[in-house]
Design an enzyme around this catalytic site. Structure first.
Site, PDB file in Angstrom:
ATOM      1  N   GLY A   1      10.070  -0.710   4.286  1.00  0.00           N
ATOM      2  CA  GLY A   1      10.035  -1.318   2.955  1.00  0.00           C
ATOM      3  C   GLY A   1      10.135  -0.256   1.880  1.00  0.00           C
ATOM      4  N   CYS A   2       9.733  -0.637   0.667  1.00  0.00           N
ATOM      5  CA  CYS A   2       9.906   0.243  -0.497  1.00  0.00           C
ATOM      6  C   CYS A   2       8.831   1.316  -0.593  1.00  0.00           C
ATOM      7  CB  CYS A   2       9.886  -0.576  -1.784  1.00  0.00           C
ATOM      8  SG  CYS A   2      11.327  -1.610  -1.984  1.00  0.00           S
ATOM      9  N   VAL A   3       8.505   1.976   0.490  1.00  0.00           N
ATOM     10  CA  VAL A   3       7.473   3.016   0.375  1.00  0.00           C
ATOM     11  C   VAL A   3       8.067   4.388   0.610  1.00  0.00           C
ATOM     12  CG1 VAL A   3       5.571   1.514   1.008  1.00  0.00           C
ATOM     13  CG2 VAL A   3       6.781   2.773   2.780  1.00  0.00           C
TER      14      VAL A   3
END
Ligand code: SF4
Ligand code: SF4
Lengths: 219, 106, 459
Positions: free
Chosen positions: B104-106
């Site tokens: 994801g967006c990490v």
């Protein structure tokens, strides 16, 4: 009926009819497509007045090109304005005004603008990469029509030319008054009218949809 | 599947360098891998504290903790965390701790 | 072993990013054309596709709008050139003029090499839509990019970072960062503790409250990365006395389907809508995240099941702004003394029309606010849009090329803080700040609101 009688007497009606029909067909086709995914590009100009203002401004200044692509703007803007100008002042001329010299001027501008843009499309590395034969052909076609139109009306316009067009409008054209170059101009002009809505130059219609039905779609 | 050889042992890692099996992890792995993550020299007490914390949390919850929680529970701030693990907590610290790659967006 | 799995795990050096499973090379052309036909058959994209592909004037006005081309000056980054990759195919197989005149009208039979070009090109566009603002014909190259990617996905070309995340989300765990429920609850507990420590009052993060007015879903990465954003949001809801909830079953608003697949988009969207529906909530509030806000707003009426279409969808920014406008929020701007600038996330600004609300909130909650130039509809993309921010393989390119314009812009503001209410932008901007050693920090909008908010006498 001779060939030139056909070209000057019948063909103009066919050309105008086909042009209107094709334009209408494309308009109806796009209108009939089901509503697509909402894909609004914000901000949307406020209200009908705002949208009209944006559209008119864009149509009569080509602001987007002016701001970011000045070199092309010179050609594109004068070409489009000359087109409108030629048509407008020609109508005035038919109406009895002595505006034919403005028409001639517009046609000249059209020719120069078309040559200029063709040159730019060949000279500029990126425009060259993007352009294909169609772009150049369209410009040459338009320029050619304008050049013939200019040749047919310069240096002096015979009064008979006006009578021919008035005759066309009144549905009994007198084709005998036309010279060869006149007939050629009418022919090429007619071909262009037929071609216009079938080509990518249909953007005079598509623009309505890309703005009103896509970019400015509210709901 | 790429492999990496560290301190004489072979480890299976994914293309981004994350260890594939949590239980293959060893202290030697972390130490040997540190250089890849821009950490010079021996891992310090502070590094180990973070690494062990991450492994404990992961064992319990199956994911790395919120970064804020990591900092708070270990009494450090974000700045210090980045000093310790210059490639960032999500990449560097998790990698050394042998956690799977965050998605994801990490 | 099937052909497909033999080819799985492409590490083909020609491709700029890894995909999980590629169709064998010789099958790609046929599948491509089938999929394009399918897309056209589905009708929902015909109007934009026919007008965009049919009438682009090749004026190249889009070039000077595109942050990627401006940084790379590579003709293959010209927006119109990229769109032409698809245009040529469309013309060749789906228009009369293309069938009759071929190359003369820019039509071209599709080859495997053309597909290779698209694999590269469509992932060098951040779908920011900046080029659409000043296109004289209102052509939107970003939508063409999107359609291109949707087709490529069916050939297996889609960055594995996206598919892995989506699989986690659509699978048992249910979110893109693969946070298990227990960990999520632990995180919520931790956040509540933080709220108590910071404010001295008990501010709850309500869970699974049936009938709550607001159903809140954040981009799930916030639960790892953005404590301050979430704390700020909880404080805002609390201060406004709002009845809100998160779901412990589905708490992820992210929808990567927007970047490569209608099928996945539809599934993810309906999962989210269903979660809110089952709790009988009327309004879905999406956290600080551009693409998921836009996806929900744009596609709810198209792909959402009919029983979910009545729900209202709002960005948390709009909701907070409404509270503020109603006088429910009070700020003490002295808590935020540094100079703050605002980055318009493409999907919130150009994509959803959220321009003024965050500015009004910021101006109330910080001491010094400066605009970035250009801003609003002309703001530059951070360089990580279109989902590219999650693609590790593109990291260096994002830093050196796609984000270059943004770096110049950031530097010119002189601000100490750049506020960007979007998970994608946050990640990209943080990385840019680090890579280019900018003397500034990234914050979310609610981070700043949360700091300045005045809670029942306390600040
Ligand atoms: S600005 Fe619009 S019309 Fe001009 S080349 Fe770009 S997409 Fe085509
Ligand atoms: S959408 Fe953005 S990145 Fe893509 S071509 Fe247009 S300006 Fe460039």
């Amino acid at each position: 009926m001779t060939g030139s009688e056909f070209i000057a007497g019948i063909f103009p009606y066919i050309a105008v009819a086909l042009c209107l029909l094709s334009t209408a067909w494309r308009f109806v086709r796009w209108l009939s497509l089901p509503p697509h995914v909402k894909w609004t590009l914000y901000p949307v100009p406020e209200g009908i007045a705002g949208q009209l203002k944006y559209m008119l401004k864009e149509m009569f200044t080509f602001e987007t090109l002016y701001k970011f692509n000045r070199r092309l703007w010179f050609g594109s803007f004068s070409m489009h304005m000359a087109m409108v100008g030629a048509a407008l002042f020609f109508i005035l001329y038919l109406g009895g005004w002595s505006t034919i010299f403005v028409v001639q001027l517009c046609l000249l501008v059209l020719v120069i603008a078309a040559i200029y843009i063709i040159g730019l499309r060949i000279y500029d590395k990126n425009l060259r990469l993007l352009s294909n034969f169609e772009e150049l052909f369209n410009l040459a076609f338009l320029g050619g029509v304008a050049a013939l139109g200019f040749a047919a009306s310069a240096p002096h316009v015979p009064g008979s030319l006006r009578l021919y067009f008035l005759g066309l409008i009144e549905l009994h054209p007198n084709t005998s008054v036309l010279s060869t170059v006149h007939i050629l101009a009418v022919f090429l002009g007619g071909l262009f009218l037929i071609y216009l809505p079938l080509s990518k130059m249909i953007h005079y219609v598509s623009k309505y949809f890309t703005y009103h039905h896509i970019n400015w779609q509210k709901k | 599947m790429p492999e990496i050889e560290l301190a004489g042992k072979k480890y299976e890692i994914d293309e981004d360098g994350f260890l594939q099996e949590l239980d293959k992890w060893s202290k030697e792995f972390a130490q040997a891998y540190a250089k890849n993550e821009d950490i010079e020299g021996q891992l310090t007490e502070e590094h180990w504290k973070i690494i062990n914390y991450l492994r404990d949390y992961f064992q319990k919850f199956g994911i790395a903790p919120m970064i804020r929680k990591l900092c708070k529970d270990n009494g450090i701030d974000m700045k210090r965390l980045y000093e310790l693990f210059p490639t960032g907590p999500a990449k560097g610290a998790c990698k050394l701790a042998g956690l799977s790659k965050p998605t994801g967006c990490v | 072993m099937t052909k497909e799995s033999e080819q799985s795990k492409s590490t083909d050096p020609k491709y700029p990013y890894r995909s999980e499973k590629l169709l064998p090379r010789e099958e790609r052309v046929v599948r491509f054309l089938e999929t394009l036909q399918e897309v056209l058959g589905a009708k929902i994209y015909n109007l934009p596709l026919e007008t965009y592909l049919g009438t682009c004037a090749k004026c190249n006005n889009c070039a000077e709008q595109c942050q990627v081309y401006q940084a790379s000056r590579d003709p293959h980054d010209l927006p119109a050139w990229r769109s032409d990759l698809l245009r040529k195919v469309y013309k060749k197989y789906f228009t009369t003029s293309g069938k009759l005149f071929g190359g003369l009208v820019g039509a071209k039979a599709l080859t495997e090499e053309d597909i290779d070009n698209m694999v590269d090109a469509f992932y060098r566009c951040t779908m920011c839509r900046r080029c659409g603002v000043n296109c004289p014909l209102a052509v939107d190259n970003a939508l063409i990019t999107r359609i291109g990617r949707v087709i490529l996905e069916r050939l297996g070309f889609v960055p594995s970072n996206m598919t892995v995340s989506t699989r986690a989300q659509l699978g048992e765990i249910g979110n893109t960062s693969a946070i298990p429920k227990a960990a999520f609850i632990d995180t919520l507990d931790f956040l509540e503790e933080e709220l108590r420590d910071e404010t001295g009052i008990a501010i709850p993060i309500p869970r699974d409250v049936e009938g709550a007015q607001f159903f809140f879903a954040a981009p799930v990465s916030d639960y790892i990365m953005e404590a301050d954003t979430l704390l700020g949001i909880a404080k805002t809801f609390h201060a406004a006395g709002a009845n809100w909830t998160v779901s412990t079953e589905n708490f992820d608003a992210i929808n990567y389907g927007l970047f490569y697949s209608d099928a996945d988009l539809e599934k993810i969207l309906n999962r989210l809508l269903e979660a809110a529906h089952s709790l009988k909530c009327k309004t879905i509030v999406i956290g600080e995240c551009g693409h998921s806000t836009k996806t929900a707003l744009l596609f709810q009426k198209v792909f959402g099941l009919s029983e979910y279409r009545g729900m209202e969808i709002k960005s948390v920014i709009e909701v907070s702004h409404r509270f503020f406008a109603e006088g429910k929020l009070m700020f003490d701007p002295t808590k935020n003394p540094e100079t703050v600038t605002y980055h318009d996330p493409c999907n919130l600004g150009r994509g959803s029309g959220i321009y003024e609300q965050p500015r009004e909130l910021l101006k109330a909650a910080v001491m010094h606010f400066v605009e970035m130039t250009p801003n609003r509809k002309m703001n530059y993309c951070c360089g990580g849009g279109g989902g590219l921010v999650v693609v590790e393989d593109l990291h260096d390119w994002r830093m050196s090329t796609a984000g270059l314009k943004k770096v110049e812009q950031l530097r010119a503001t002189g601000a100490k803080l750049v506020c960007a209410p979007c998970a994608n932008c946050k990640k990209q901007l943080r990385e840019l700040i680090q890579a280019h050693k900018l003397d500034m920090q990234l914050v979310g909008l609610h981070d700043l609101l949360g700091k300045a908010i005045v809670l029942s006498g306390k600040t």
